[in-house]
Scaffold this active site. Sequence first.
Site, PDB file in Angstrom:
ATOM      1  N   LYS A  13      41.094  40.282  48.644  1.00  0.00           N
ATOM      2  CA  LYS A  13      41.812  40.303  49.925  1.00  0.00           C
ATOM      3  C   LYS A  13      43.121  41.089  49.814  1.00  0.00           C
ATOM      4  CE  LYS A  13      42.236  35.802  50.176  1.00  0.00           C
ATOM      5  NZ  LYS A  13      41.605  35.412  48.901  1.00  0.00           N
ATOM      6  N   ARG A  88      44.153  28.811  56.110  1.00  0.00           N
ATOM      7  CA  ARG A  88      43.303  28.342  55.022  1.00  0.00           C
ATOM      8  C   ARG A  88      42.725  26.973  55.304  1.00  0.00           C
ATOM      9  NH1 ARG A  88      45.629  31.527  50.598  1.00  0.00           N
ATOM     10  NH2 ARG A  88      44.495  31.088  48.698  1.00  0.00           N
ATOM     11  N   ARG A 122      43.133  39.640  35.880  1.00  0.00           N
ATOM     12  CA  ARG A 122      44.152  40.114  36.843  1.00  0.00           C
ATOM     13  C   ARG A 122      45.544  40.090  36.208  1.00  0.00           C
ATOM     14  NH1 ARG A 122      44.818  37.707  42.769  1.00  0.00           N
ATOM     15  NH2 ARG A 122      44.849  35.709  41.664  1.00  0.00           N
ATOM     16  N   ARG A 153      49.110  35.449  36.448  1.00  0.00           N
ATOM     17  CA  ARG A 153      49.479  34.300  37.271  1.00  0.00           C
ATOM     18  C   ARG A 153      49.033  33.008  36.585  1.00  0.00           C
ATOM     19  NH1 ARG A 153      47.695  35.729  43.393  1.00  0.00           N
ATOM     20  NH2 ARG A 153      46.992  33.564  43.267  1.00  0.00           N
ATOM     21  N   ARG A 164      40.488  26.109  42.364  1.00  0.00           N
ATOM     22  CA  ARG A 164      40.768  26.903  43.576  1.00  0.00           C
ATOM     23  C   ARG A 164      39.465  27.195  44.319  1.00  0.00           C
ATOM     24  NH1 ARG A 164      43.856  31.713  41.045  1.00  0.00           N
ATOM     25  NH2 ARG A 164      43.840  32.602  43.160  1.00  0.00           N
TER      26      ARG A 164
HETATM   27  P1  AP5 Z   1      42.974  40.401  44.602  1.00  0.00           P
HETATM   28  O1  AP5 Z   1      43.037  41.537  45.577  1.00  0.00           O
HETATM   29  O2  AP5 Z   1      44.226  39.971  43.944  1.00  0.00           O
HETATM   30  O3  AP5 Z   1      42.209  39.150  45.263  1.00  0.00           O
HETATM   31  P2  AP5 Z   1      42.679  38.094  46.338  1.00  0.00           P
HETATM   32  O4  AP5 Z   1      41.482  37.790  47.169  1.00  0.00           O
HETATM   33  O5  AP5 Z   1      43.919  38.566  47.058  1.00  0.00           O
HETATM   34  O6  AP5 Z   1      42.971  36.889  45.365  1.00  0.00           O
HETATM   35  P3  AP5 Z   1      44.105  35.799  45.304  1.00  0.00           P
HETATM   36  O7  AP5 Z   1      43.854  35.033  44.032  1.00  0.00           O
HETATM   37  O8  AP5 Z   1      45.469  36.407  45.446  1.00  0.00           O
HETATM   38  O9  AP5 Z   1      43.785  34.938  46.511  1.00  0.00           O
HETATM   39  P4  AP5 Z   1      44.147  33.512  46.711  1.00  0.00           P
HETATM   40  O10 AP5 Z   1      43.740  33.438  48.140  1.00  0.00           O
HETATM   41  O11 AP5 Z   1      43.613  32.472  45.839  1.00  0.00           O
HETATM   42  O12 AP5 Z   1      45.691  33.472  46.304  1.00  0.00           O
HETATM   43  P5  AP5 Z   1      47.013  33.480  47.170  1.00  0.00           P
HETATM   44  O13 AP5 Z   1      47.990  34.286  46.464  1.00  0.00           O
HETATM   45  O14 AP5 Z   1      46.717  33.750  48.600  1.00  0.00           O
HETATM   46  O15 AP5 Z   1      41.882  40.808  43.493  1.00  0.00           O
HETATM   47  C1  AP5 Z   1      41.622  39.972  42.374  1.00  0.00           C
HETATM   48  C2  AP5 Z   1      41.470  40.813  41.092  1.00  0.00           C
HETATM   49  O16 AP5 Z   1      40.310  41.629  41.219  1.00  0.00           O
HETATM   50  C3  AP5 Z   1      42.638  41.791  40.833  1.00  0.00           C
HETATM   51  O17 AP5 Z   1      42.834  41.875  39.452  1.00  0.00           O
HETATM   52  C4  AP5 Z   1      42.128  43.121  41.385  1.00  0.00           C
HETATM   53  O18 AP5 Z   1      42.739  44.227  40.736  1.00  0.00           O
HETATM   54  C5  AP5 Z   1      40.648  43.012  41.037  1.00  0.00           C
HETATM   55  N1  AP5 Z   1      39.772  43.749  41.951  1.00  0.00           N
HETATM   56  C6  AP5 Z   1      39.828  43.784  43.309  1.00  0.00           C
HETATM   57  N2  AP5 Z   1      38.816  44.539  43.794  1.00  0.00           N
HETATM   58  C7  AP5 Z   1      38.105  44.974  42.713  1.00  0.00           C
HETATM   59  C8  AP5 Z   1      36.944  45.773  42.545  1.00  0.00           C
HETATM   60  N3  AP5 Z   1      36.290  46.294  43.574  1.00  0.00           N
HETATM   61  N4  AP5 Z   1      36.486  45.989  41.306  1.00  0.00           N
HETATM   62  C9  AP5 Z   1      37.136  45.474  40.230  1.00  0.00           C
HETATM   63  N5  AP5 Z   1      38.241  44.713  40.309  1.00  0.00           N
HETATM   64  C10 AP5 Z   1      38.721  44.459  41.539  1.00  0.00           C
HETATM   65  O19 AP5 Z   1      47.395  31.921  47.100  1.00  0.00           O
HETATM   66  C11 AP5 Z   1      47.843  31.325  45.898  1.00  0.00           C
HETATM   67  C12 AP5 Z   1      48.179  29.873  46.149  1.00  0.00           C
HETATM   68  O20 AP5 Z   1      49.233  29.765  47.148  1.00  0.00           O
HETATM   69  C13 AP5 Z   1      47.041  29.000  46.718  1.00  0.00           C
HETATM   70  O21 AP5 Z   1      46.195  28.506  45.701  1.00  0.00           O
HETATM   71  C14 AP5 Z   1      47.836  27.885  47.421  1.00  0.00           C
HETATM   72  O22 AP5 Z   1      48.340  26.961  46.494  1.00  0.00           O
HETATM   73  C15 AP5 Z   1      49.022  28.642  48.004  1.00  0.00           C
HETATM   74  N6  AP5 Z   1      48.762  29.119  49.368  1.00  0.00           N
HETATM   75  C16 AP5 Z   1      48.712  30.421  49.771  1.00  0.00           C
HETATM   76  N7  AP5 Z   1      48.428  30.492  51.084  1.00  0.00           N
HETATM   77  C17 AP5 Z   1      48.296  29.203  51.510  1.00  0.00           C
HETATM   78  C18 AP5 Z   1      47.975  28.623  52.763  1.00  0.00           C
HETATM   79  N8  AP5 Z   1      47.731  29.384  53.847  1.00  0.00           N
HETATM   80  N9  AP5 Z   1      47.899  27.270  52.830  1.00  0.00           N
HETATM   81  C19 AP5 Z   1      48.159  26.490  51.758  1.00  0.00           C
HETATM   82  N10 AP5 Z   1      48.456  26.978  50.543  1.00  0.00           N
HETATM   83  C20 AP5 Z   1      48.519  28.325  50.419  1.00  0.00           C
END
Ligand code: AP5
Length: 210
Positions: A13, A88, A122, A153, A164
């Site tokens: 994402k 979420r 990552r 992270r 997660r």
């Molecule tokens: P990446 O683009 O980083 O993936 P992502 O979907 O953004 O993953 P996240 O882990 O950031 O999502 P998340 O939703 O769990 O975390 P968030 O920060 O929102 O890609 C992943 C990896 O793959 C990278 O290394 C990238 O380079 C690689 N990659 C991508 N595409 C590729 C490809 N085609 N080929 C090869 N490699 C590739 O949330 C973190 C925490 O914050 C949550 O757990 C929660 O505690 C809190 N939080 C955040 N938002 C909320 C909310 N709305 N409500 C409650 N808690 C929340």
Amino acid sequence: MNIIFLGPPGAGKGTLAQLLMKEKGIPQISTGDMLRQAMKAGTEMGLSAKRYIDAGELVPDEVVIGIVKDRLQAEDCKGGYILDGFPRTVKQAEALGQFARIDVALNIALDDEVIIRRLGGRRVCLKCGGTYHTSTLNGREDCPACGEKLVQRKDDAPETVKNRLSVYAAQTAPLIDYYQNLGLLKTVQCEPHATVDENYAKVQKTLGIA
Ligand code: AP5
């Protein structure tokens, strides 16, 4: 265009949202990034969010709803925005519906085993927000964009990733039906070996901007 990026952790994402942000000139609003910035700054909100994030649990709805509501008032959101990682829960989606008009909810879908592999490799830059994978860094440990040391992270530890994914299945996946019922859902199915560019081309096609 006001877009939601839905999808499991690690589906790509953030990576895809950053490309869309650059192409369309609209902000990527990542609640995960905002919470991590608050943690780094040591604010009260950041400190209380830390225990949830480190455990792979969701931060309470009231906290994230308040952050997003404030952020969407900013001038740079007037021409559209990308919500990355929000909403979420159904409660967050209902609250969002009270203060924002959403055009599309884009579901970025990817199999769990690919997610587990991706998150293990990552590396992120806490200075400029860049996200990389060890497989493309050729052993490099600093950020290719700004030179800062890259870090892993804490919530990318294998046991936390598993949690997660369970939290996603229980609390966030119901939003697929929620937005389907509103007629706003579009899905981008990412294949296990597709490159970022290939996945982004699918995003462009699905959004009708290719
Ligand atoms: P990446 O683009 O980083 O993936 P992502 O979907 O953004 O993953 P996240 O882990 O950031 O999502 P998340 O939703 O769990 O975390 P968030 O920060 O929102 O890609 C992943 C990896 O793959 C990278 O290394 C990238 O380079 C690689 N990659 C991508 N595409 C590729 C490809 N085609 N080929 C090869 N490699 C590739 O949330 C973190 C925490 O914050 C949550 O757990 C929660 O505690 C809190 N939080 C955040 N938002 C909320 C909310 N709305 N409500 C409650 N808690 C929340």
